[in-house]
Each structure stands twice: as C-alpha cells, then as structure tokens.
Design an enzyme around this catalytic site. Sequence first.
Site, PDB file in Angstrom:
ATOM      1  CG  ASP A 204      25.405  -1.202 143.668  1.00 33.05           C
ATOM      2  OD1 ASP A 204      26.464  -0.601 143.468  1.00 33.05           O
ATOM      3  OD2 ASP A 204      24.521  -0.770 144.438  1.00 33.05           O
ATOM      4  CB  THR A 232      29.101  -0.943 145.072  1.00 34.93           C
ATOM      5  OG1 THR A 232      28.747  -0.437 146.369  1.00 34.93           O
ATOM      6  CG2 THR A 232      30.180  -1.990 145.232  1.00 34.93           C
ATOM      7  CG  ASP A 233      27.249  -2.302 139.886  1.00 34.60           C
ATOM      8  OD1 ASP A 233      27.973  -3.249 140.241  1.00 34.60           O
ATOM      9  OD2 ASP A 233      26.053  -2.438 139.595  1.00 34.60           O
ATOM     10  CB  ILE A 234      29.717   3.942 139.617  1.00 34.67           C
ATOM     11  CG1 ILE A 234      28.339   3.927 138.928  1.00 34.67           C
ATOM     12  CG2 ILE A 234      30.557   5.099 139.084  1.00 34.67           C
ATOM     13  CD1 ILE A 234      27.437   5.068 139.325  1.00 34.67           C
ATOM     14  N   GLY A 237      33.791  -0.155 138.348  1.00 35.53           N
ATOM     15  CA  GLY A 237      34.123   0.168 136.961  1.00 35.53           C
ATOM     16  C   GLY A 237      35.312   1.106 136.858  1.00 35.53           C
TER      17      GLY A 237
END
Length: 460
Positions: A204, A232-234, A237
């Site tokens: 991320d 960014t990860d969220i 997802g």
Amino acid sequence: MSRRLSQFRLATRWSSKYDLICPLSRTVIGRRLYGTASAPPEAPAIPYGPGIPPPLKGIKVLDLTRVLAGPTATMLLADLGADVIKVEEVSRGDDTRSWHPPSAPLVSTAPSASKDQPPESAYFLAVNRNKRSVTVNFKTPEGLEIIRKLVEKSDVLVENFVSGKLASMGLGWEDCRNINERLVYASITGYGQTGPYAKAAGYDVIIEAEAGLMHITGEPDRPPAKVGVAATDIATGLYAHGAIMAGLLSRQQTGKGVWIDCNLFESQIAGLANIASNYLIAGKEASRHGTAHPSIVPYQVFPCKDGFLMIGAGNDKQFKLLAEKILEDPSLVTNPKFATNDARVKNRSELLDIISGVLIKNDKDHWLKRFTGLGVPFGPINNIEQTFKHPQAVARKVTVEVDHPRAGKVRLVAPAVAYNGRKMEVRLPPPWLSEHTEEVMEELGYSPEQIADLRKRGIV
C-alpha cells in the site's frame, strides 16, 4: 416544533417525503446542529422493511488472500451471505494475525485446540468476520489436491499472490478453469498481470508513493505524507468486490467464469479523481495543500483558541454567510479580492489570514454554536474515541458486538450499508486459525482418520 428541529429541516432539502439529499452545502450541518453535548433531533419516521435475504447465500468463495486488500473484498462478499473459506498457512496463518499489539484478550474458556495460538490481533479481527478458517500446506501434493477439490466446489476464487505464482503451482486461472469453468477467478496484485512491473510485489505505502497519492498528501512546506490508513488497499478491496459481483452477474448470462485482474496501482490512479483529470485535461500538475482544497477557498482546517475546525464554504452563498454571520465582516463579500471563488483562490493567503485571525479569538465550542444552523459546512476534528461516540455513529449503530470463542465479546465496525433499513448480519466472528479445518474437510469427503493423518503430517 422546537427551534433546532425547525432549523434542521430548513437547512436540508428533501428529494421525496422520505429521502434526504446530502449536498455539499449541508453535509455537516445536521451533524453539528445540536452542538457538542445535546442529542440530535429525532429523525423523521422512515418506512423501513425487514431488510433483504442475503443475496450471496449459496455462493462459495475460496479465499487465498492475506493482509488487507483481498480480505476486505472477501469480507464484503461474506457480509452478503457468501460462504467464504479462508485458506491460511498452517503454522502462522494470515500475516496480520501476528501484527500486534494491540490484541483482543484471551479468555480462559478458549478452545483447547487453539491454546498455543497468540491472542487475536486487532488488525486481523478488523477484516475477517463471517469467514471460515482452514489451514492447508498447498506446497505439498496432498495440499494441492485439497485446494483443487475446493476449486471444484467454489463459485469464486480470490487470490493476492505475486503474478504467476499460483500458475507455477498448477493453480493459475487456466488450471482452475479446467477444473471449474464457472469459476470467477479474481487476482489482486500490486501492478496487474502484464507490464514491466507485473512480477513486483504490491505494498500500500509504496503504491501511495508511486501512483501519485503521497505527492498530494501533506502540508505544502513539509515532506510528502501517507494517508493515516492503508487507503489504497481498502480501495482495491472495494474495486475487487464490485468486480466479483459483476463476474457473477456475467456468469448468469454466459454460464462461464471470468478472470478478474485487479491491482493496487490502477485502483490508486483511478482514485486520483479530479486531480488526475486536472492533469489529463489541462496539463496541470498537482501539489500538496494539507487540508486545503486546490480549487475551493475557504475549504480547510482552521485553528481556534483550543483546537481546530474544518470549514468548507463551497460556493459564494456559503461564503457570504460565513463572512456576514461568523466573521461579521460583510465587506468581504463585496471586496473584488474575495467576491468569487476564483478570486478567493487567487488571494488565498490573504483571506486565510483574515479568517484565522477571527477564529483564534475564541474556543472551539464557541464557534460550533455560532456555525450551527447557518448553512456553512463545518465540523470539529474528532479523534477516534470521539468518532465512535459521535451521536450519529451511536444512532446508526456503526459497531457490532460479536462473541469470539477465544476473545470473548469483541466490538467490530459494522457493515456500512443498510438494505431496507437493516444491515447484514454478522453471522460468524473472525475465525481463530484453523477453526473450521475439520468441518470443511468433512464437507469435501475426508474421513476423521484422514484429517487426523493430514494434521499429523502438517498438511492441514
């Protein structure tokens, strides 16, 4: 009707008898209308129904992901009723299981099979509700066979290995499609399945730096800063979750599965929104503005005597209210330096000094009362404790308490979306490592003796 309730209704617009619009001009008004201590006005009655049946009930998801982006996507699917089988490494599981402190407490009644495991990390608990945990060493032939049996019975497979890794093990898209042609196969990587960075691992904070987000985050005279959570990860997802839903809808039309290529790099670039458009359309390079907005003034955090306030005067009408009712300086409205938003952007520094000079004279509560009901968006800078104690958070039940077999009662953030007024049920607490191995293996047709032998040999 109370004065405050009258103000609330006058400060909002209704799209119908029941549906409240939330334009920029009043997004924060209702939140702060009632000040810092008193309760919010009672909301109008809404004809909520009984919710909806879990739309993904009967859908089986094979979850080969870890850390945050993938587990976020599979948790959202699980929230909608999917049976998510989370396959973890045999000895340590998902990386985030060891990311503590903080951890949940370990109760004395924890299952004996889990006694040697460390307490459940808060990080793992955050994104793994409604899942079942199975441990499989699929670097062994027997482990690979278990995964292949799961592929055969699954509707969706989600993985976040480096591009090509699973294919080298015989579990790539083509391999799995040959086992189950209806499989929706979602690959979440750092940079995508093609291009010069395809084999690079994705993190991320690195993608935040490399895909523009860090360049625009932070104060203008300070070094770049990362966002306070792995945004960014969220976002990735969320994109993956939506793509998987689209894949399932596509399968209804074609009868065949699909390979989804979702990655942090492109998700982050897509998330640059108007900043990306500014560059692509006008060639305008971005810069850091702290809490300020590059195209709207005043629209940022301001200091007061004992804290900070976020103020967002997004149009000339709101600026007029701010100047006349809060700053008590009507001349600002007719001053050509500040009369329009374009002028205010051009004379940003001068105007910010004027506003700050007024606000710093009084404390936060004074200004919260002054702003209430005027029609200028505003709000305090809340810490996390204040966020969860926020009257709207309490009213909307943003947390849910679950009974965890190892940690006892645990509070989690609840699903964010309601359907006909009801949120999806949290059916299962985040699992302890290998909690459901026997259960899932028996569903695959393994006998207790076979499962015991596989456990003894470290295969499950």
